[in-house]
Motif scaffolding. Sequence first.
Motif, short mmCIF file in Angstrom:
data_model
loop_
_atom_site.label_atom_id
_atom_site.label_comp_id
_atom_site.label_asym_id
_atom_site.label_seq_id
_atom_site.Cartn_x
_atom_site.Cartn_y
_atom_site.Cartn_z
N ASN A 147 0.81 -1.22 0.00
CA ASN A 147 0.00 0.00 0.00
C ASN A 147 0.85 1.27 0.00
OD1 ASN A 147 -2.27 -1.63 0.11
ND2 ASN A 147 -2.35 -1.56 2.33
N LYS A 148 1.83 1.31 -0.88
CA LYS A 148 2.73 2.46 -1.02
C LYS A 148 3.53 2.75 0.25
CE LYS A 148 0.33 4.75 -4.74
NZ LYS A 148 -0.10 6.02 -5.29
N LYS A 149 3.81 1.72 1.04
CA LYS A 149 4.64 1.85 2.23
C LYS A 149 5.76 0.82 2.15
CE LYS A 149 0.79 3.28 5.04
NZ LYS A 149 -0.21 2.85 5.98
N LEU A 150 6.91 1.19 2.68
CA LEU A 150 8.02 0.27 2.77
C LEU A 150 7.98 -0.42 4.12
CD1 LEU A 150 10.89 2.48 1.36
CD2 LEU A 150 9.79 0.57 0.23
N ILE A 151 8.12 -1.73 4.13
CA ILE A 151 8.12 -2.48 5.37
C ILE A 151 9.49 -3.14 5.51
CG2 ILE A 151 7.08 -4.36 6.67
CD1 ILE A 151 4.47 -3.67 5.24
N TYR A 152 10.23 -2.73 6.54
CA TYR A 152 11.55 -3.27 6.83
C TYR A 152 11.38 -4.35 7.89
CZ TYR A 152 13.33 0.90 4.55
OH TYR A 152 13.61 1.90 3.65
N TYR A 153 11.74 -5.58 7.55
CA TYR A 153 11.59 -6.72 8.45
C TYR A 153 12.98 -7.16 8.90
CZ TYR A 153 10.37 -11.37 10.14
OH TYR A 153 10.21 -12.48 10.90
N CYS A 154 13.24 -7.11 10.20
CA CYS A 154 14.53 -7.52 10.76
C CYS A 154 14.49 -9.02 11.03
CB CYS A 154 14.80 -6.76 12.06
SG CYS A 154 16.32 -7.24 12.87
N LYS A 155 15.46 -9.73 10.49
CA LYS A 155 15.52 -11.18 10.70
C LYS A 155 16.16 -11.54 12.04
CE LYS A 155 15.60 -12.35 5.83
NZ LYS A 155 16.37 -12.97 4.75
N ASN A 156 16.75 -10.55 12.70
CA ASN A 156 17.38 -10.81 13.99
C ASN A 156 16.35 -10.86 15.12
OD1 ASN A 156 19.52 -11.13 15.83
ND2 ASN A 156 19.54 -8.95 16.25
N CYS A 157 15.48 -9.85 15.20
CA CYS A 157 14.50 -9.79 16.30
C CYS A 157 13.08 -10.11 15.82
CB CYS A 157 14.53 -8.43 16.96
SG CYS A 157 13.96 -7.09 15.92
N LYS A 158 12.91 -10.35 14.52
CA LYS A 158 11.61 -10.72 13.93
C LYS A 158 10.56 -9.62 14.05
CE LYS A 158 13.08 -15.02 13.40
NZ LYS A 158 14.48 -14.93 13.15
N LYS A 159 11.00 -8.37 14.12
CA LYS A 159 10.06 -7.25 14.16
C LYS A 159 10.19 -6.46 12.87
CE LYS A 159 9.95 -6.86 19.10
NZ LYS A 159 8.66 -6.84 19.67
N TYR A 160 9.26 -5.56 12.66
CA TYR A 160 9.28 -4.77 11.44
C TYR A 160 9.01 -3.31 11.75
CZ TYR A 160 4.21 -4.98 11.76
OH TYR A 160 2.92 -4.87 12.18
N ARG A 161 9.36 -2.48 10.80
CA ARG A 161 9.04 -1.05 10.89
C ARG A 161 8.50 -0.61 9.56
NH1 ARG A 161 14.17 2.27 12.24
NH2 ARG A 161 12.83 4.02 11.81
N ILE A 162 7.64 0.38 9.59
CA ILE A 162 6.99 0.86 8.38
C ILE A 162 7.57 2.21 8.02
CG2 ILE A 162 4.80 1.57 7.36
CD1 ILE A 162 3.46 -0.43 9.26
N GLY A 163 7.99 2.34 6.79
CA GLY A 163 8.50 3.62 6.28
C GLY A 163 7.69 4.04 5.08
N PHE A 164 7.87 5.25 4.67
CA PHE A 164 7.17 5.78 3.50
C PHE A 164 8.19 6.15 2.45
CE2 PHE A 164 4.70 6.78 7.27
CZ PHE A 164 3.49 6.24 6.94
N TRP A 165 7.81 6.01 1.20
CA TRP A 165 8.71 6.45 0.14
C TRP A 165 8.20 7.74 -0.45
CZ3 TRP A 165 6.81 1.49 -2.24
CH2 TRP A 165 5.80 1.72 -3.13
N LYS A 166 9.12 8.48 -1.03
CA LYS A 166 8.76 9.76 -1.63
C LYS A 166 8.28 9.53 -3.04
CE LYS A 166 11.71 13.11 0.62
NZ LYS A 166 12.79 14.07 0.41
N GLU A 167 7.24 10.22 -3.42
CA GLU A 167 6.78 10.20 -4.81
C GLU A 167 7.64 11.18 -5.60
OE1 GLU A 167 4.13 8.53 -6.22
OE2 GLU A 167 3.74 7.43 -4.39
N ALA A 168 8.11 10.77 -6.75
CA ALA A 168 8.99 11.63 -7.55
C ALA A 168 8.18 12.59 -8.42
CB ALA A 168 9.88 10.80 -8.43
#
Length: 109
Positions: A88-109
């Motif tokens: 949904n136009k969001k970047l999801i960073y998933y850490c394989k070390n702690c099994k958690k994720y964070r949600i980031g947004f990308w810039k529209e050009a």
Amino acid sequence: TAPPLTLICGFSSLGINSNDITPKERIKILFEQAELSKSQELANKYIQTARKIAMKLNLRLPRGYKRKFCKHCYNYFRKDNYRVRTKNKKLIYYCKNCKKYRIGFWKEA
């Protein structure tokens, strides 16, 4: 006033005089060293030190730096210990070390 930066992190091993460096430059150097480091534990230590400097002096980390480590376990992201997905136009960073994720947004050009 803030404590001297030599107490927070010494750079004598890199041949850098710590009195000549601003905290933002010091954080930049730590992130560069984390990227060049072959050891994951050493890279994580660099990230933790950079965060401590930023928190102690009340500095914001730039967006690009925030995306290079996990905010839960402070693990420095390399190509084998995280994954990035889009949803949904969001970047999801998933850490394989702690099994958690964070949600980031990308810039529209």
